[in-house]
Design a protein around this motif. Structure first.
Motif, PDB file in Angstrom:
ATOM      1  N   ARG A  24      23.213 -18.290  76.600  1.00 41.95           N
ATOM      2  CA  ARG A  24      23.055 -16.885  76.969  1.00 41.95           C
ATOM      3  C   ARG A  24      21.710 -16.327  76.527  1.00 41.95           C
ATOM      4  NH1 ARG A  24      27.482 -13.268  74.422  1.00 41.95           N
ATOM      5  NH2 ARG A  24      28.794 -14.696  75.606  1.00 41.95           N
ATOM      6  N   GLY A  46      31.746 -16.103  84.138  1.00 39.61           N
ATOM      7  CA  GLY A  46      31.493 -16.502  85.514  1.00 39.61           C
ATOM      8  C   GLY A  46      32.300 -15.687  86.504  1.00 39.61           C
ATOM      9  N   GLY A  74      26.854 -16.936  85.123  1.00 38.07           N
ATOM     10  CA  GLY A  74      27.773 -17.716  84.303  1.00 38.07           C
ATOM     11  C   GLY A  74      27.336 -19.160  84.151  1.00 38.07           C
ATOM     12  N   PRO A  75      27.064 -19.880  85.263  1.00 36.15           N
ATOM     13  CA  PRO A  75      26.561 -21.252  85.132  1.00 36.15           C
ATOM     14  C   PRO A  75      25.254 -21.351  84.359  1.00 36.15           C
ATOM     15  CG  PRO A  75      27.357 -20.864  87.359  1.00 36.15           C
ATOM     16  CD  PRO A  75      27.407 -19.542  86.647  1.00 36.15           C
ATOM     17  N   GLU A 134      24.357 -19.435  81.897  1.00 32.79           N
ATOM     18  CA  GLU A 134      24.716 -19.319  80.486  1.00 32.79           C
ATOM     19  C   GLU A 134      25.228 -20.644  79.950  1.00 32.79           C
ATOM     20  OE1 GLU A 134      27.638 -16.586  77.642  1.00 32.79           O
ATOM     21  OE2 GLU A 134      27.974 -16.714  79.804  1.00 32.79           O
ATOM     22  N   THR A 135      26.029 -21.337  80.755  1.00 25.10           N
ATOM     23  CA  THR A 135      26.558 -22.633  80.333  1.00 25.10           C
ATOM     24  C   THR A 135      25.448 -23.667  80.195  1.00 25.10           C
ATOM     25  OG1 THR A 135      28.658 -22.158  81.453  1.00 25.10           O
ATOM     26  CG2 THR A 135      28.180 -24.457  80.930  1.00 25.10           C
ATOM     27  N   ALA A 136      24.495 -23.651  81.133  1.00 31.67           N
ATOM     28  CA  ALA A 136      23.451 -24.673  81.155  1.00 31.67           C
ATOM     29  C   ALA A 136      22.374 -24.433  80.106  1.00 31.67           C
ATOM     30  CB  ALA A 136      22.819 -24.726  82.556  1.00 31.67           C
ATOM     31  N   SER A 186      36.551 -15.129  82.978  1.00 34.20           N
ATOM     32  CA  SER A 186      35.423 -15.549  82.156  1.00 34.20           C
ATOM     33  C   SER A 186      34.169 -14.790  82.573  1.00 34.20           C
ATOM     34  CB  SER A 186      35.191 -17.050  82.343  1.00 34.20           C
ATOM     35  OG  SER A 186      34.821 -17.324  83.695  1.00 34.20           O
TER      36      SER A 186
END
Length: 435
Positions: A383, A57, A375-376, A378-380, A55
């Motif tokens: 992007r 991340g 990566g985290p 982007e999730t939180a 992924s």
């Protein structure tokens, strides 16, 4: 006198400028070879992770594994490079890079690479870079005279970035055509060839180092050089943030945006190549332009580094992204030449690798954390918001550096040339103008 025995005119005997001596030529050639391989390999590593099912991340973790050894070993590498012959440190580091990239290539080409395996091999490559970089900068600084430093650094960086253009474009095309494994194999060969070239460097013109008080004493001396110069530590702090957010954007978000919006690795390789074209333009400019306010001009040229992150956030089409990468490449090259000229002018030769190590250490200290958290983040936050945050941080820290008086006031000083090969007498401290 026959034509066969007649002496050739000077222009025929000398195909390079007088200041571009043997060491400078070898360093430039080796750097060209290395960049042809490494720029494609950086893209290949990211897509190797994605093709293995990783992924965004996971891409960030592999990128962090490359930079974490820089944080751990750069200062030690700088102290060692000021103690041992620098070319030997460089060759040993190239050998480690060659072996690690070759193993990475075999892993990708013959099997199902696991994330931990890719992180380990990438970390070994980063370890080689930690020992190589301070030694390489010290070697380059000692290979030219102060009188020609601006031109020499501009030409060196132009060759370096020119190779990066070919490496990034060719690497992106090769990944699309035959996969990332072969690009990693090419990088391993490039390190082997570059190491062989660097083994022929001549260090006889550098005076033997006086016995010191040990590794820790050497590191303290290097730190004293940094902390007593506000222009130096402030810009190092600035770039600890700039390198972190730009690195996260390019190593993690760039390949993801390319995959989701631009059609794959080839357009992203083209955008990175456009950045390289911009750096060549900046180097050409710096061959003829010698600004008096070295760091003021250089710092103003850091602001455009916010543009690629903003371009990825929009996201711009391929041609638009290439345009902002081109402009940011030109601007940062103006900073780069002015920065190297300032270091050459202000830092004693026998301490340059240690000071360079602190410079590198500050610049990359936050990069592993930034790439690992990309990566985290982007999730939180998404992007797009993460990329806009990268752009905003570049602008904020660069504006803060302009408040430092020494940055605004640093001026170019007149220098006295010294030909390569002229030794500095033992016990005499050489000035930047002498090297």
């Amino acid at each position: 006198m026959s034509p066969r025995t007649a002496p050739r005119p000077p222009s025929a005997r000398r195909r390079r400028p007088e200041w571009a001596g043997r060491n400078y030529s070898l360093l430039t050639a080796a750097t060209v070879v290395t960049n042809l391989g490494s720029h494609g390999a950086l893209i290949a590593a990211a897509f190797a992770v994605l093709e293995a099912g990783g992924s965004g991340g996971d891409v960030g973790l592999v990128a962090a594994a490359r930079t974490l050894p820089l944080v751990l070993f750069l200062l030690i590498g700088g102290a060692i490079a000021d103690r041992l012959p620098r070319h030997r440190v460089m060759v040993a580091a190239n050998a480690l890079n060659c072996l690690s990239q070759a193993a990475f290539a075999v892993l990708v080409l013959t099997g199902d690479p696991q994330l931990w395996q890719m992180m380990l091999l990438t970390a070994l490559c980063g370890t080689g870079t930690a020992f190589f970089s301070p030694a390489a900068e010290g070697m380059l600084l000692s290979s030219v005279s102060g009188e020609h430093a601006n031109r020499a650094f501009a030409l060196f960086r132009m060759a370096m970035h020119g190779a990066g253009i070919g490496g990034a474009a060719l690497g992106g095309a090769m990944i699309a055509a035959i996969g990332p494994g072969w690009v990693l194999a090419v990088d391993a060969v490039a390190f082997a060839v570059a190491g062989a070239l660097r083994s022929f460097l001549d260090v006889s013109h550098i005076a033997p180092r006086e016995p010191g008080g040990g590794l820790l004493a050497d590191l303290r001396e290097g730190w004293a050089e940094v902390r007593t110069r506000p222009w130096l530590w402030s810009i190092v702090l600035q770039f600890s943030v700039v390198v972190a957010v730009v690195g996260a954007a390019e190593a993690v978000y760039g390949p993801l945006v390319a995959r989701d919006h631009l059609g794959g690795p080839a357009p992203w390789g083209l955008a990175l190549a456009a950045f390289g074209v911009g750096t060549i333009g900046g180097a050409v400019l710096m061959i003829v332009w010698k600004p008096r306010r070295l760091l003021l001009v250089g710092t103003l040229c850091v602001f455009p580094l916010a543009m690629p992150s903003a371009g990825l956030a929009i996201p711009l089409p391929t041609w638009g992204l290439c345009g902002v990468m081109l402009l940011s490449g030109l601007a940062i090259e103006v900073f780069g030449v002015n920065w190297m000229t300032t270091m050459h002018q202000e830092i004693p030769e026998e301490k340059f690798s240690r000071v360079s190590a602190y410079d590198w250490f500050g610049s990359v200290s936050m990069l592993p954390l930034a790439t690992a958290l990309a990566g985290p983040a982007e999730t939180a936050f998404g992007r797009t918001n993460a990329l806009w945050g990268c752009a905003a941080l570049v602008i904020l820290v660069t504006a803060a550096v302009l408040a430092v008086p020494d940055v605004r006031r640093m001026t170019r000083k007149p220098t006295k040339p010294r030909a390569e090969g002229t030794p500095v007498p033992a016990g005499e401290t050489p000035s930047r103008a002498d090297v």
